[in-house]
Each structure stands twice: as structure tokens, then as C-alpha cells.
Design a protein around this motif. Structure first.
Motif, PDB file in Angstrom:
ATOM      1  N   VAL A 112     -95.760 -27.405  33.770  1.00  0.00           N
ATOM      2  CA  VAL A 112     -96.743 -27.928  34.736  1.00  0.00           C
ATOM      3  C   VAL A 112     -96.413 -29.339  35.203  1.00  0.00           C
ATOM      4  N   GLY A 113     -95.792 -30.134  34.323  1.00  0.00           N
ATOM      5  CA  GLY A 113     -95.478 -31.512  34.700  1.00  0.00           C
ATOM      6  C   GLY A 113     -94.478 -31.622  35.840  1.00  0.00           C
ATOM      7  N   ASP A 114     -93.705 -30.542  36.073  1.00  0.00           N
ATOM      8  CA  ASP A 114     -92.677 -30.603  37.123  1.00  0.00           C
ATOM      9  C   ASP A 114     -93.148 -30.057  38.466  1.00  0.00           C
ATOM     10  N   VAL A 115     -94.373 -29.558  38.513  1.00  0.00           N
ATOM     11  CA  VAL A 115     -94.840 -28.976  39.780  1.00  0.00           C
ATOM     12  C   VAL A 115     -95.281 -30.102  40.714  1.00  0.00           C
ATOM     13  N   PRO A 140    -104.517 -12.161  37.386  1.00  0.00           N
ATOM     14  CA  PRO A 140    -105.807 -11.940  36.721  1.00  0.00           C
ATOM     15  C   PRO A 140    -105.642 -12.156  35.222  1.00  0.00           C
ATOM     16  N   GLY A 141    -106.616 -12.882  34.614  1.00  0.00           N
ATOM     17  CA  GLY A 141    -106.539 -13.130  33.174  1.00  0.00           C
ATOM     18  C   GLY A 141    -105.820 -14.421  32.827  1.00  0.00           C
ATOM     19  N   ASP A 142    -105.064 -14.995  33.799  1.00  0.00           N
ATOM     20  CA  ASP A 142    -104.373 -16.256  33.531  1.00  0.00           C
ATOM     21  C   ASP A 142    -105.323 -17.428  33.690  1.00  0.00           C
ATOM     22  N   ARG A 143    -104.924 -18.562  33.059  1.00  0.00           N
ATOM     23  CA  ARG A 143    -105.628 -19.808  33.338  1.00  0.00           C
ATOM     24  C   ARG A 143    -104.948 -20.483  34.515  1.00  0.00           C
ATOM     25  N   VAL A 144    -105.734 -21.154  35.344  1.00  0.00           N
ATOM     26  CA  VAL A 144    -105.164 -21.861  36.489  1.00  0.00           C
ATOM     27  C   VAL A 144    -104.404 -23.073  35.946  1.00  0.00           C
ATOM     28  N   PRO A 145    -103.118 -23.249  36.319  1.00  0.00           N
ATOM     29  CA  PRO A 145    -102.344 -24.336  35.714  1.00  0.00           C
ATOM     30  C   PRO A 145    -102.633 -25.719  36.296  1.00  0.00           C
ATOM     31  N   LEU A 146    -102.928 -25.809  37.607  1.00  0.00           N
ATOM     32  CA  LEU A 146    -103.134 -27.121  38.234  1.00  0.00           C
ATOM     33  C   LEU A 146    -104.274 -27.038  39.244  1.00  0.00           C
ATOM     34  N   ASP A 147    -104.864 -28.193  39.546  1.00  0.00           N
ATOM     35  CA  ASP A 147    -105.913 -28.221  40.569  1.00  0.00           C
ATOM     36  C   ASP A 147    -105.309 -27.883  41.924  1.00  0.00           C
TER      37      ASP A 147
END
Length: 928
Positions: free
Chosen positions: A423-426, A436-443
Motif C-alpha cells: 500500500v505504501g507504494d500506491v 467482494p470480501g476484501d478490505r479497501v486498501p486506501l482512501d
């Protein structure tokens, strides 16, 4: 929808009518108003000066109609939806959700201060008479909260200015101010203001502050050690440690000392500092670094086993006395391993702390031949510490668990493929795919797909919330149904979740009165105890007590009086309460606000967006004699389609629902605060409040209809086409679900006054206040009047202001506690308020209030327990009524008791709320 950028302001029901004075973060008031090229004939009235540069973090999306050619040369935060043919030339990064001109630098390592609200200068007479000027502390010295350290530098610099007699910190307005006493005959206010701003800027540039993680703190006492050790460094102004969340905040003179020096000094004291990474409550490395936390419990167990073994050998084995003595010595070594190590450290710095006292006491006992007592003392001390660390770790982990909800990897769409990236590289603007079922990684903002998301991590709401393309999503929330493509708007270190975790972790460093009291007491008690421990045995011996007994009694005095429990009594409660609140969707920014919130006895509510949803609906159409409903609504919709005002939108939506075709109007002209005028075909059409038709003869039945609808709490618009009155439209906002229940609950909690502050007309405001059950409604108010109203209430008691954090920032700032709603979606709310309700759910308000009160009770209970037990033990020790072992048991027991009492707060959960349907405000008369 306002057409050619027509800025409409029907001063009818909308506080946000005033929130649109665009202050684009330019230093000067609307000097840029001429830059806007609006469509034909639209007279933009930017008449208000909104001093705060929250730029456009406004919730009300301006939709520019056709042909709008704004050239806003600045960072736009508002979500502008541009109409066709809009030739906006923004040329810059929209990604930033911060207000215009907001210089946010989220590199939390070097705390570049989050922009907070800055209040305008005040001018109240000095306490002893004479002239005084008050500047908001946040404006004069960003990031400063107290009157030590950087403040003292500012104070000295301003006092050196001619005509200034005294400078001090003043808090009577409910927030910290720099109060400057001066001689008006020598220096003018404007000269003082410029000087203060210049000096403030110089002081702020030279004196900075920085937050670190501290690794290796073994007891609350270590906090004092670090504060003391770093405080002696040349160039360090203040060092304050939040023991519970392991943070250190240092204010320093950047010309005399560097961050490297501070880190080196801490290392010399035996503590490692590390710059925290945003959004993590715990250090990257194991707590305390290395083996310490792992060994602590096992060593205690070994010590206990040896202690019992030694006692058994002495009692039953009949071996020479040397054997149990050796066993006890080993028990002392294992139980006191960390304590001995710590006390050697502090003795090298010529500092005496509680650990040192304990080790001295134990060794003293051993030297006198009381080996069992010595070993027992260290065993208990170590056991107490180990258990306390376990407990505090639990509280820290509950904060970390907030941040642990964030996935480490994101699935990013890059050049046609979906790749897994940390996530730090996005980067901003990239698209992430959320299954579906995943957590959202970034705002970010949903660009494709629709689904419902469970947002408990952020807002504390357990029910999933439906979201579609264009809606905002937050990292850490769970996607329940469909596949989503999300465009990233904030980097992982800036996400709402990361900021919540950081604010919660640092909350304890903002110390409230109870915490300050405990600290002051602890600092005075420790040295007195040490002196007492030396003087007391000497006195006893002179009075004829045997030396051995005198020393043992001195040792038990040492144990009795050491302020362990006192040191940890408030941090454990603050940390637990703040963590429990965050889990329930309420963000409390400091221990001090918990204590202030608990004292609140009056609450002021903003109306729009707080008590009401902020989405008006058309409730009544009353055509005049001989006019059809279609003609009335169609004509109004033609004109209102040129406006983006919420009231206008309500009319257009109602016409569309009724299938009424509305020909587009042209030549819009907004009459500020009264309504709108435009052409439909060749006819001139006016739509607005009665004030728009002042000086014209309005038919009596129209006037009667208007007052009837206003009595019912609706906002009215009269429609006139080429001189012929077509009728009246009544529009009302929808009440928030559960607003009435919340107000009743607050009354049960003993809140004496509830007041609504609204920019709406008085009749509508009164009608809504009655429906919700508020004591009074004050309307119509401009933002400045709201501030005055809050200050007025503040004279009679402690007042909390609840708003949505957008246009009520100054009023939130004026209250003792500013509470903002809907913090997940609004940066303005996160920045300006002291307490933030992350969801739009008002029921979190009683939860926050109840929690604050419980936390304050717990802090007070803890202070009583800590001081009470110490007091009893000291008296017992002085009169020789207690053994060392009893003293240690009680002393460690009291420490564990206050920690456990504090941790009780972790278990508090918000009550489950049922979602009620929204009720429309206003009584619906029969549609004519």
C-alpha cells in the motif's frame, strides 16, 4: 442547478447559505472575485468574508451549469461536478482533499503541524485593568499547547517589544490565548499585531517540535527519567512523555540542538527513539526492543519458585543457613534483574527513581540478614511491573488493532494488468481493484461498480452502507457485495484511518488537569521520600531504636511512599477511554478534552447537516387561483435549474419526479439572500422569499399561504411570471433519524440547556427545535453570530458545540469542546474539532459524553486509591506497624488496581442503534 455559475443564496433554510463565501486561501479577501467569469448577467455576491481557509472542503458540491468558465488558479478541494462545456482551467492536483492553500505535510516524523482552526484576535481588558490584546495560541505558535518551552521564547521576545508590559497564557475563553498587556499610548494595536505575527513566525521557524516512539520504557517512572534527562540538554525547551502510548514530544531550539543530538542523549539514557510511521500505534520493533518483554514474566516465575524453595529449605530441610540464603540471593537476582539494571542506569545519571529505591531497600534488607524480605520485595516489584506491562500492552494493542484493519497489499491496475503492490507504494490517482470480501486498501472514490461497505473500522456503524460510483470509500472498510474500482485520493499515510490512529496514540500527551495534577504531585513526592528515607532512620537511631530495625523501617517507608500507582493512574484511564471511543467511532483528540467533555452542561447544535440531513425536499405546492400545479412547478423548475442551491435542487427534483417538462431558463440573476430572477422564453420569472417582492403588492392570499407554511416549519418560495403570481412552494429539510431520542438521552444525562443555532428563518428554526425537543432556537444567525451565541452560553457553564465541521469551524472553536459530525468524509471536521463523531450518527454523542464522564470518574478514583494507599502505608511505616513485605504487597497491589480500573474503560461499547426512517420536517398540508 445554478447556471452560468450563478451563486444563489436564498437565505431560506440554509445555514450553508453563508458557507459559500469562497475564501480560496488567498491572503486577501476575495480580491479574486473579478477572476470569475460567470454566465450572462449573473451578479455573484461573494459578500462574506470567511476568515478560515478551510478552502473548499465544503460538503455542498457546486455543480457548475453550462458555459461556466471559471479560472480558479488553486487547489480545489470541493468535489466540483462540472456541467457540460465547463472550461475550468485548474492546472493542478485535485487529489488533495484538503482545503485550498492547505499546506499539509503528513510526514508525521517531523510534525509539520496539522492546520488547526485559528481564531481572530480578541481585545479584552487585562485582568488587573489596562489594555490587553489576545492572540489565538495556535495562530501565534502552531502546535503549541501550554505555557512552557516554545511559549516562553515567544513570551520573552514579545516582552522585549516597546510598550509591552506583560505576556502570559490565558485560557478563560475556553481555548489558549497569548495575552499581551501593553501601553496604548506607546504602541498601537496594529503595530503590536504585526510585531506579534513576525515574532511568532520567527519563534515557530526556530523552535520546533517532534514526536518519537520510545522503546525500552519499563515503568511510568521511566517517563520522568526521560523528561528529566532530555530536559537538561542545551536547546531542549520541553520534553513530555506519554507513557501509556510510548510517545515522546520534544520542543527544541533548532539552532542549538539537532534531532540527532536528542536521539543520542536518549540512547545514553538507555532508551531508543524511533520516528513513528503514520498510522501505527506500536513501534515497528518489539516493545522495549529485544528480549526484555519476553524475559520479564519467566524471570518473575523463576524468582517466585526460588523464593518458595528457600523458605521450604529453611523450614523443613535442616540444611545450614547458607543454603536458603544462596537460593534467596538467586531469587533476588532473577526477580530484580531489570530493576537492578535500571537503577544502575539512573545512578550513573545521578538520579534516584522508584526502581533505585526498591533495589536499595532490598539490598539493605539482605545486608541486615533479612534475605527473605529482600527477595520477596524484588519478586513482588517485578511481578507487579510485569503484570502492569501486560495490561498496558493490551490497551496499546487495542489502538493498534484499529490500524491493523488496513491491508498491507493493494491490487492495482497498471498498464492493463492487476498487480499486487504494497500500500505504501500506491500513488494518488491510481486505480485499485477491491473484490467482494476484501478490505479497501486506501482512501479513494469509486469509479466503477456498486456495493455496500461495512465501515465499522472508521465510523463504528456495524450496518453496511450502500455506495455507488462517485462515492468516497475509506481504507480499512470491508467490501460486502460487488467488485469495485477505486481511484486513490490519499496516500496510505494520509488516510482517515492512519490519522485516527495517530491522533489516538498522541491523545495522551495532551494532558488534562487530572493528569497534570498527578504528574506535579509525583515530581514533588519522589525527592521528599528520598530525603525522608535518609533522615528517618537517623532520627530513630538517635531516639534509641536498634540500627537494624531503624533501617528496615526506613526501607518500608521507601516502599510505602514511592508513587508508582500515582504515575500510572491517569495514563491508563486516558489511553483506555480514547481507544474505546475510537473503536465506537468517536475520535477524542486529547486527555484534556475527555475531562472538558465530562464537565459540559450545555450543548449547542448547528441545524443543517447536524439535526437535519441537509437535503431539502419539496413538501407543498400551492398554486394561485386559476393556475395548474404543472404550470407553477414547471415555471419554478425552469428557473431553479440554473441554480446549484440545495433548495433549487429540491424544486427541480420534484418536477422531474412529477414528469413535468421544464423549458430551460436563461439570463439568471441571483438576488443575494432573497432568490433568483431569470427569463423563461420572453417572460421574466422571479422565484424567492417574500423579501424578493418588497415594494410590490403581493396578493393577500399568497402572503397568508406563506405565513401558514412557515408556521409549519417550511421554507417558502413565491413564484411570479411577468407580474402574475403563480403560487407558493414549501420546502423543508429532513430531520435526522433519532435526533429526538438523542436530545432526550442528553437531558437524562443532566445536560441543562440544549440550543439550536441556525442561519434559517426564525419560524422554521423554532418549529424544528420543538420537534426535536430542544430548549430554544436562535435564528437567523450568521457564522459570527453563532460564535457570539456560543460565547454567551459559555459564560454560564461549560458548553459543547456540535456541527458538521464545514461552515461552523469558528463556532466549534469558540466552545469549550467542539464536536464535529461526519469526520470520515470531511477533513475540515477532523482538523477543527476536539471530538469527532466519525459517522453521521448523532447517537454517538451521548456515548461520547457518557464515556468521558466515566473516564473522569475513573481518573479520580485512581488518584484516591493511589494517594490513599500510599498515605496509609506511610503512616504505618513511620510508626513501625508494618513489615516490608506487607508494604510491598499493598504497594504493588495498588498499582495493579489502578491499571485494572483504567482498563475497565476498554470494555465500553456504544449502544446499538436502530436505523429509523428519516422524518420530513414540517407538517404536510394538503397539496393544492
Amino acid at each position: 442547478m445554478h447556471g452560468p455559475g450563478c451563486k444563489h443564496d436564498h437565505d431560506h433554510g440554509h445555514d450553508h447559505a453563508h458557507a459559500h463565501g469562497h475564501d480560496h486561501g488567498h491572503g486577501h479577501e476575495h480580491a479574486h472575485a473579478e477572476k470569475h467569469e460567470h454566465g450572462p448577467g449573473c451578479s455573484h455576491d461573494h459578500g462574506h468574508d470567511h476568515g478560515h481557509a478551510h478552502g473548499h472542503a465544503e460538503k455542498h458540491e457546486h455543480e457548475h451549469g453550462p458555459g461556466c468558465s471559471h479560472d480558479h488558479g488553486h487547489a480545489h478541494a470541493a468535489k466540483h461536478e462540472h456541467g457540460p462545456g465547463c472550461s475550468h482551467d485548474h492546472g493542478h492536483d485535485h487529489g488533495h482533499e484538503h482545503g485550498a492553500g492547505c499546506d499539509h505535510d503528513h510526514d508525521h516524523g517531523h510534525h509539520h503541524h496539522k492546520p488547526k482552526r485559528i481564531r481572530p484576535p480578541g481585545h479584552r481588558p487585562a485582568e488587573g485593568g489596562g489594555a490587553a490584546l489576545q492572540l489565538d495560541l495556535e495562530g501565534a505558535l502552531p502546535g503549541e499547547t501550554d505555557d512552557v518551552g516554545r511559549f516562553e521564547k515567544l513570551e520573552a521576545a514579545i516582552e522585549a517589544h516597546r510598550g509591552v508590559t506583560d505576556v502570559h497564557l490565558r485560557r478563560d475563553a475556553g481555548h489558549p490565548e497569548v495575552c499581551i498587556h501593553y501601553k496604548p499610548e506607546v504602541v498601537s494595536v496594529s503595530q503590536l499585531l504585526t510585531a506579534a505575527q513576525r515574532i511568532g513566525a520567527e519563534v515557530a521557524a526556530r523552535y520546533k517540535h517532534q514526536t518519537w516512539f520510545v522503546r525500552g520504557m519499563t515503568s511510568a517512572d521511566a517517563a520522568t527519567a526521560i523528561e528529566h534527562g532530555l530536559g537538561k540538554l542545551k536547546g531542549v525547551l520541553t520534553a513530555s512523555v506519554a507513557y501509556a502510548s510510548e510517545r515522546l514530544v520534544v520542543e527544541y531550539d533548532s539552532e542549538e540542538v539537532t534531532l540527532k543530538d536528542v536521539e543520542a542523549k536518549a540512547k545514553q539514557l538507555g532508551y531508543a527513539l524511533e520516528v513513528p510511521s503514520s498510522g501505527h500505534a506500536c513501534s515497528h520493533h518489539a516493545h522495549g526492543g529485544g528480549l526484555a518483554p519476553l524475559l520479564e514474566m519467566p524471570l518473575v516465575v523463576v524468582s517466585g519458585v526460588l523464593l518458595v524453595a528457600g523458605w521450604a529449605i529453611e523450614k523443613f530441610a535442616g540444611l545450614p543457613a547458607l543454603v536458603p540464603t544462596i537460593v534467596w540471593a538467586l531469587s533476588m537476582a532473577s526477580g530484580g534483574f531489570f530493576a537492578i539494571r535500571g537503577s544502575l542506569k539512573s545512578l550513573l545519571q545521578l538520579r534516584v527513581d522508584i526502581e533505585t529505591m526498591m533495589v536499595v531497600a532490598a539490598l539493605g534488607a539482605a545486608v541486615l540478614g533479612a534475605w527473605f524480605e529482600g527477595a520477596f520485595l524484588l519478586f513482588l516489584f517485578a511481578a507487579g511491573h510485569a503484570l502492569e506491562h501486560r495490561a498496558m500492552d493490551r490497551a496499546r494493542r487495542s489502538i493498534e488493532s484499529l490500524g491493523a484493519l488496513r491491508p498491507e497489499m493493494a491490487r492495482v491496475r497498471r498498464s492493463g494488468d492487476v498487480v499486487e503492490v504494497p500500500v505504501g507504494d500506491v500513488q494518488r490517482g491510481e486505480r485499485v481493484v477491491v473484490r467482494p470480501g476484501d478490505r479497501v486498501p486506501l482512501d479513494g472514490i469509486i469509479r466503477e461498480g456498486k456495493s455496500s461497505l461495512e465501515q465499522a473500522a472508521i465510523t463504528g456503524e456495524s450496518l453496511p452502507v450502500p455506495k455507488k460510483a462517485g462515492d468516497e470509500v475509506f481504507s480499512g472498510t470491508i467490501n460486502c457485495e460487488g467488485l469495485l474500482e477505486v481511484e486513490v485520493t490519499r496516500l496510505s499515510s494520509e488516510s482517515v484511518l492512519a490519522r485516527v490512529v495517530d491522533m489516538v496514540a498522541e491523545a495522551e500527551a495532551q494532558k488534562g488537569p487530572n493528569q497534570r495534577f498527578a504528574q506535579r504531585l509525583e515530581r514533588t513526592v519522589a525527592p521528599l521520600v528520598m530525603i525522608g528515607a535518609v533522615v528517618f532512620p537517623v532520627v530513630l537511631v538517635l531516639l534509641g531504636t536498634p540500627v537494624k530495625e531503624a533501617i528496615l523501617r526506613a526501607v518500608s517507608l521507601l516502599v510505602a511512599a514511592s508513587p508508582c500507582a500515582l504515575a500510572i493512574s491517569t495514563p491508563s484511564a486516558v489511553l483506555s477511554a480514547v481507544a474505546a471511543a475510537a473503536r465506537g467511532g468517536v475520535l477524542v483528540k486529547g486527555g484534556i478534552y475527555l475531562e472538558l467533555l465530562a464537565k459540559v452542561n450545555a450543548i449547542a447544535f448547528d441545524k443543517t447537516g447536524t439535526l437535519t440531513v441537509g437535503r431539502p425536499k419539496l413538501l407543498s405546492t400551492v398554486p394561485a387561483q386559476g393556475v395548474s400545479r404543472e404550470e407553477l412547478l414547471g415555471t419554478a423548475a425552469s428557473v431553479e435549474s440554473l441554480s446549484a442551491h440545495p433548495l433549487a435542487r429540491a424544486v427541480v427534483e420534484a418536477a422531474a419526479e412529477g414528469g413535468i417538462q421544464a423549458p430551460a431558463g436563461s439570463d439568471c440573476e441571483a438576488i443575494h439572500g432573497k432568490g433568483i430572477r431569470a427569463k423563461v422564453g420572453a417572460d421574466t420569472v422571479d422565484v424567492g422569499s417574500l423579501a424578493l417582492f418588497e415594494g410590490d403588492a403581493v396578493p393577500a392570499e399568497i402572503a397568508a399561504e406563506v405565513s401558514k407554511l412557515e408556521e409549519a416549519g417550511q421554507t417558502t418560495m413565491v413564484v411570479r411570471r411577468s407580474g402574475r403570481y403563480l403560487g407558493v412552494l414549501g420546502v423543508a429539510d429532513t430531520l435526522r433519524a433519532g435526533a429526538r431520542n438523542v436530545v432526550h438521552t442528553l437531558k437524562d444525562y443532566g445536560i441543562e440547556r440544549t440550543v439550536m443555532l441556525s442561519g434559517d428563518n426564525a419560524k422554521v428554526a423554532k418549529s424544528i427545535a420543538e420537534q426535536v425537543g430542544l430548549d430554544e432556537a436562535k435564528a437567523p444567525l450568521m457564522p459570527a453570530d453563532k460564535v457570539a451565541a456560543v460565547r454567551e452560553m459559555g459564560r454560564k457553564g461549560s458548553v459543547a458545540m456540535v456541527g458538521d465541521g464545514v461552515n461552523d469551524a469558528p463556532a466549534l472553536a469558540a466552545a469549550a469542546v467542539g464536536v464535529a459530525m461526519g469526520g470520515a468524509g470531511s477533513d475540515a471536521a477532523l482538523e477543527t474539532a476536539d471530538v469527532v463523531l466519525m459517522s453521521d450518527d448523532l447517537s454517538k454523542l451521548p456515548f461520547a459524553l457518557g464515556l468521558a464522564r466515566q473516564a473522569t470518574h475513573v481518573m479520580q478514583q485512581n488518584l484516591v486509591i493511589a494517594l490513599g494507599i500510599s498515605g496509609i502505608l506511610i503512616i504505618a511505616a513511620v510508626f513501625g506497624l508494618t513489615h516490608i513485605s506487607h508494604a510491598v504487597v499493598l504497594h504493588e497491589g495498588s498499582t495493579l488496581l489502578v491499571v485494572a480500573n483504567g482498563l475497565r474503560l476498554l470494555a465500553i461499547r456504544p449502544p446499538a442503534m436502530k436505523r429509523a426512517p428519516e422524518a420530513a420536517v414540517g407538517v404536510q398540508p394538503a397539496v393544492g
